[in-house]
Design a protein around this motif. Structure first.
Motif, PDB file in Angstrom:
ATOM      1  N   LEU A  50       0.834  -1.192   0.000  1.00 19.06           N
ATOM      2  CA  LEU A  50       0.000   0.000   0.000  1.00 19.06           C
ATOM      3  C   LEU A  50       0.874   1.248   0.000  1.00 19.06           C
ATOM      4  CD1 LEU A  50      -2.754  -1.083   2.557  1.00 19.06           C
ATOM      5  CD2 LEU A  50      -2.739  -1.313   0.065  1.00 19.06           C
ATOM      6  N   GLY A  51       0.275   2.367  -0.334  1.00 15.72           N
ATOM      7  CA  GLY A  51       0.988   3.623  -0.487  1.00 15.72           C
ATOM      8  C   GLY A  51       1.771   4.064   0.734  1.00 15.72           C
ATOM      9  N   ARG A  52       1.293   3.755   1.912  1.00 19.32           N
ATOM     10  CA  ARG A  52       1.983   4.162   3.145  1.00 19.32           C
ATOM     11  C   ARG A  52       3.023   3.146   3.595  1.00 19.32           C
ATOM     12  NH1 ARG A  52      -3.593   5.636   4.658  1.00 19.32           N
ATOM     13  NH2 ARG A  52      -3.764   7.864   4.250  1.00 19.32           N
ATOM     14  N   GLY A  53       3.293   2.141   2.754  1.00 20.62           N
ATOM     15  CA  GLY A  53       4.332   1.166   3.063  1.00 20.62           C
ATOM     16  C   GLY A  53       3.862  -0.105   3.724  1.00 20.62           C
ATOM     17  N   THR A  54       2.567  -0.258   3.959  1.00 21.50           N
ATOM     18  CA  THR A  54       2.044  -1.483   4.561  1.00 21.50           C
ATOM     19  C   THR A  54       2.089  -2.604   3.537  1.00 21.50           C
ATOM     20  OG1 THR A  54       0.537  -0.189   5.933  1.00 21.50           O
ATOM     21  CG2 THR A  54       0.064  -2.539   5.717  1.00 21.50           C
ATOM     22  N   MET A  55       2.707  -3.723   3.902  1.00 22.42           N
ATOM     23  CA  MET A  55       2.763  -4.885   3.026  1.00 22.42           C
ATOM     24  C   MET A  55       1.802  -5.930   3.571  1.00 22.42           C
ATOM     25  SD  MET A  55       6.017  -7.041   1.635  1.00 22.42           S
ATOM     26  CE  MET A  55       6.431  -7.794   3.186  1.00 22.42           C
ATOM     27  N   LEU A  56       0.850  -6.352   2.728  1.00 21.70           N
ATOM     28  CA  LEU A  56      -0.184  -7.295   3.154  1.00 21.70           C
ATOM     29  C   LEU A  56      -0.099  -8.585   2.351  1.00 21.70           C
ATOM     30  CD1 LEU A  56      -3.260  -4.899   3.119  1.00 21.70           C
ATOM     31  CD2 LEU A  56      -1.955  -5.637   5.114  1.00 21.70           C
ATOM     32  N   PRO A  57      -0.038  -9.737   3.030  1.00 20.22           N
ATOM     33  CA  PRO A  57      -0.211 -10.984   2.285  1.00 20.22           C
ATOM     34  C   PRO A  57      -1.625 -10.981   1.690  1.00 20.22           C
ATOM     35  CG  PRO A  57       0.577 -11.402   4.515  1.00 20.22           C
ATOM     36  CD  PRO A  57       0.180  -9.963   4.442  1.00 20.22           C
TER      37      PRO A  57
END
Length: 83
Positions: A59-66
């Protein structure tokens, strides 16, 4: 791993995600965090990639989601993990 196929997205889901990625529009993402809590964020999808046989969203704010933790994107159900 009883359901290893859930780690990678179907072609239709990948197509939808690539559309969101290419437009750069704000998107509502509902997902389960590592503690199992349901989270809702409004952000842009910056990247979609695979590592070690599993798909991820960045995501744009740097959150990485499986991807198998994502429940809905803009109200569209992505996985069976909603229940």
């Amino acid at each position: 791993m009883p359901n290893s196929s859930s780690a990678t997205a179907s072609y239709s889901v990948q197509g939808m995600l690539r559309e969101y990625l290419s437009t750069g529009r704000l998107t509502e993402v509902v997902y389960r965090d590592s503690a199992g809590q349901v989270c809702l964020v409004h952000d842009v999808i910056r990247d979609l990639f695979s590592r070690a046989g599993q798909d991820f969203l960045l995501l744009g704010r740097g959150t990485m989601l499986p991807l198998d933790h994502v429940i809905t994107i803009n109200g569209q159900v992505l996985s069976d993990s909603a229940g």
